[in-house]
Scaffold this active site. Structure first.
Site, mmCIF file in Angstrom:
data_model
loop_
_atom_site.group_PDB
_atom_site.id
_atom_site.type_symbol
_atom_site.label_atom_id
_atom_site.label_comp_id
_atom_site.label_asym_id
_atom_site.label_seq_id
_atom_site.Cartn_x
_atom_site.Cartn_y
_atom_site.Cartn_z
ATOM 1 N N SER A 213 46.087 16.420 39.282
ATOM 2 C CA SER A 213 45.408 15.851 38.120
ATOM 3 C C SER A 213 46.377 15.013 37.290
ATOM 4 C CB SER A 213 44.803 16.960 37.262
ATOM 5 O OG SER A 213 43.833 17.667 37.994
ATOM 6 N N LEU B 125 47.712 20.699 33.568
ATOM 7 C CA LEU B 125 46.968 19.873 34.500
ATOM 8 C C LEU B 125 47.568 20.180 35.857
ATOM 9 C CD1 LEU B 125 46.925 16.454 32.607
ATOM 10 C CD2 LEU B 125 44.968 17.945 33.021
ATOM 11 N N ASP B 126 46.731 20.440 36.859
ATOM 12 C CA ASP B 126 47.289 20.777 38.166
ATOM 13 C C ASP B 126 48.020 19.571 38.762
ATOM 14 O OD1 ASP B 126 45.373 19.163 39.499
ATOM 15 O OD2 ASP B 126 44.020 20.843 39.757
ATOM 16 N N GLU B 127 48.727 19.808 39.836
ATOM 17 C CA GLU B 127 49.574 18.792 40.446
ATOM 18 C C GLU B 127 48.806 17.515 40.790
ATOM 19 O OE1 GLU B 127 52.896 18.547 44.039
ATOM 20 O OE2 GLU B 127 51.553 20.287 43.913
ATOM 21 N N ARG C 126 41.012 25.181 37.433
ATOM 22 C CA ARG C 126 40.399 24.097 38.211
ATOM 23 C C ARG C 126 38.899 23.959 37.922
ATOM 24 N NH1 ARG C 126 43.798 22.104 42.176
ATOM 25 N NH2 ARG C 126 42.073 21.476 43.502
#
Length: 189
Positions: free
Chosen positions: A50, A46-48, A148
């Site tokens: 999220s 999960l990106d930063e 993403r």
């Protein structure tokens, strides 16, 4: 036979889905939330910005299975504006996004408007206030996971994502509060 360890975590906003960050800027890492054993890896990322359900394991084979295209991942996205049924239909049927410098049409997926959020979503990071206009929540369930992807998909239909929370991986549902970690013996997807 090696005994592997598995973990469920509700990754909070602002943390990277990793244990080591080689760049000079300091970042919040998963190891700050729990004393994970050596060899623990995040299954997917999960990106930063999220949040939500992240599975971790010491078993590389389990990681491969979960990241596979047969396992559904469900996300709740808070989007800018009141999303339309037309936009939901476009999401369901696949939209064109950019990936690694090429155009890509996403696979068909399940998507719907969400009217009531589960408690586990919590308040999260304050995105903005009412002065900036209305927002709405949608659910998107994918079996693929391009970089993403959910954010690109909602932007492609004219409703950029403001907040993104993964609430399910396979049959495992998010039930923890942000920052909580649960150590489990095994899990079935």
């Amino acid at each position: 036979m090696q005994n592997h360890q598995h973990f469920l975590i509700h990754k909070p906003h602002g943390f990277l889905s990793q244990f080591v960050y080689a760049k000079k800027r300091s970042k919040k890492l998963l190891g700050e939330l729990y004393d994970f054993p050596e060899g623990t890896m995040a299954i997917g990322r999960l990106d930063e910005a999220s949040e939500g359900l992240l599975l971790l394991t010491t078993d590389g084979m389990m990681s491969e299975i979960v990241r596979g295209k047969s396992v559904e991942k469900e996300y709740y996205a808070q989007v800018d504006g009141i999303i339309t049924e037309e936009a939901i239909e476009r999401l369901k049927n696949g939209v064109e996004i950019g990936f690694n410098g090429i155009r890509y049409v996403t696979k068909k997926c399940d998507s719907k408007i969400v009217f009531e959020l589960p408690d586990c979503i919590g308040e999260g990071k304050k995105i903005r206030d009412e002065r900036h206009g209305p927002t709405s929540w949608i659910s998107i369930t994918l079996t693929e996971g391009k970089f993403r992807q959910v954010r690109k998909m909602t932007a492609a239909v004219g409703f950029p994502t403001l907040r993104l929370v993964r609430i399910r991986v396979g049959n495992i549902h998010l039930q923890l509060k942000a920052g909580e970690v649960l150590s489990i013996f095994e899990f079935e997807i």
